[in-house]
Design a protein around this motif. Sequence first.
Motif, PDB file in Angstrom:
ATOM      1  N   GLU A 102      40.129  45.330  38.270  1.00  0.00           N
ATOM      2  CA  GLU A 102      39.236  45.085  38.576  1.00  0.00           C
ATOM      3  C   GLU A 102      37.964  46.323  37.577  1.00  0.00           C
ATOM      4  N   GLU A 103      37.998  47.196  36.891  1.00  0.00           N
ATOM      5  CA  GLU A 103      37.191  47.602  35.905  1.00  0.00           C
ATOM      6  C   GLU A 103      36.766  47.189  34.523  1.00  0.00           C
ATOM      7  N   ILE A 104      38.302  46.474  33.935  1.00  0.00           N
ATOM      8  CA  ILE A 104      38.144  46.076  32.715  1.00  0.00           C
ATOM      9  C   ILE A 104      37.736  44.653  33.038  1.00  0.00           C
ATOM     10  N   LEU A 105      38.024  43.959  34.283  1.00  0.00           N
ATOM     11  CA  LEU A 105      37.073  42.233  34.376  1.00  0.00           C
ATOM     12  C   LEU A 105      35.834  42.979  34.647  1.00  0.00           C
ATOM     13  N   GLU A 106      35.581  43.821  35.277  1.00  0.00           N
ATOM     14  CA  GLU A 106      33.890  43.929  35.031  1.00  0.00           C
ATOM     15  C   GLU A 106      32.981  44.376  34.074  1.00  0.00           C
ATOM     16  N   GLU A 107      34.039  45.201  33.380  1.00  0.00           N
ATOM     17  CA  GLU A 107      33.689  45.996  32.350  1.00  0.00           C
ATOM     18  C   GLU A 107      33.356  44.062  31.350  1.00  0.00           C
ATOM     19  N   ARG A 108      34.013  42.988  31.176  1.00  0.00           N
ATOM     20  CA  ARG A 108      34.086  41.937  30.516  1.00  0.00           C
ATOM     21  C   ARG A 108      32.902  41.103  30.716  1.00  0.00           C
ATOM     22  N   GLY A 109      32.077  41.806  31.978  1.00  0.00           N
ATOM     23  CA  GLY A 109      31.420  39.985  32.262  1.00  0.00           C
ATOM     24  C   GLY A 109      32.113  39.175  33.536  1.00  0.00           C
ATOM     25  N   ILE A 110      33.714  39.186  33.488  1.00  0.00           N
ATOM     26  CA  ILE A 110      34.346  38.475  34.544  1.00  0.00           C
ATOM     27  C   ILE A 110      33.894  38.168  35.778  1.00  0.00           C
ATOM     28  N   ALA A 111      34.057  37.532  36.674  1.00  0.00           N
ATOM     29  CA  ALA A 111      34.242  37.120  37.187  1.00  0.00           C
ATOM     30  C   ALA A 111      35.107  37.554  38.651  1.00  0.00           C
ATOM     31  N   LEU A 112      35.114  38.544  39.802  1.00  0.00           N
ATOM     32  CA  LEU A 112      36.221  38.967  40.245  1.00  0.00           C
ATOM     33  C   LEU A 112      36.910  37.884  41.014  1.00  0.00           C
ATOM     34  N   ASP A 113      35.716  36.548  41.320  1.00  0.00           N
ATOM     35  CA  ASP A 113      36.189  35.475  42.226  1.00  0.00           C
ATOM     36  C   ASP A 113      37.014  34.432  41.440  1.00  0.00           C
ATOM     37  N   LEU A 114      38.246  34.869  41.439  1.00  0.00           N
ATOM     38  CA  LEU A 114      38.706  34.423  40.510  1.00  0.00           C
ATOM     39  C   LEU A 114      39.872  32.367  40.542  1.00  0.00           C
ATOM     40  N   ASP A 115      39.926  32.137  41.640  1.00  0.00           N
ATOM     41  CA  ASP A 115      40.796  31.158  41.729  1.00  0.00           C
ATOM     42  C   ASP A 115      40.416  30.456  43.429  1.00  0.00           C
ATOM     43  N   GLY A 116      39.102  31.459  43.839  1.00  0.00           N
ATOM     44  CA  GLY A 116      39.339  31.465  45.894  1.00  0.00           C
ATOM     45  C   GLY A 116      39.859  31.277  46.785  1.00  0.00           C
ATOM     46  N   GLU A 117      41.069  32.183  46.211  1.00  0.00           N
ATOM     47  CA  GLU A 117      42.212  32.195  47.504  1.00  0.00           C
ATOM     48  C   GLU A 117      41.340  33.423  48.763  1.00  0.00           C
ATOM     49  N   ALA A 118      40.474  34.406  47.754  1.00  0.00           N
ATOM     50  CA  ALA A 118      40.292  35.377  48.961  1.00  0.00           C
ATOM     51  C   ALA A 118      39.038  34.309  50.245  1.00  0.00           C
TER      52      ALA A 118
END
Length: 121
Positions: A102-118
């Motif tokens: 999560e830290e690295i995805l946020e650092e890279r500006g990658i959305a945490l909503d990856l595939d809508g499973e949530a």
Amino acid sequence: MFGPEGAEGQVEHTTDLNDKLQDFVTRYCFGDIWQRDGLSYAERSRITFAMLIAQGKSHELRVHARGALANGVSPVELREVVVHSILYCGIPAAVEGLRALEEILEERGIALDLDGEAERP
């Protein structure tokens, strides 16, 4: 893992204190092992990420999450490595893997909503 730029970056941070360790890592880890035939960089990245989850190596998890993304491993694939690790490494290890990812995805500006499973019931 990060290409010539990554190797140069490591060399720039080499000191008399860490030069022996850096030499070993550069030559053997990323020079010999990562260059072997039989596995792609993406496969090696997935495997390494999983092994670091199992060992609870939080700093290295972050380094290798960055490397995995650079090697073409998708955020969903990394998430699935974390989910799979729940079975074999336990919940605390998986939680640490997820924190690092999560830290690295946020650092890279990658959305945490990856595939809508949530959003699914």
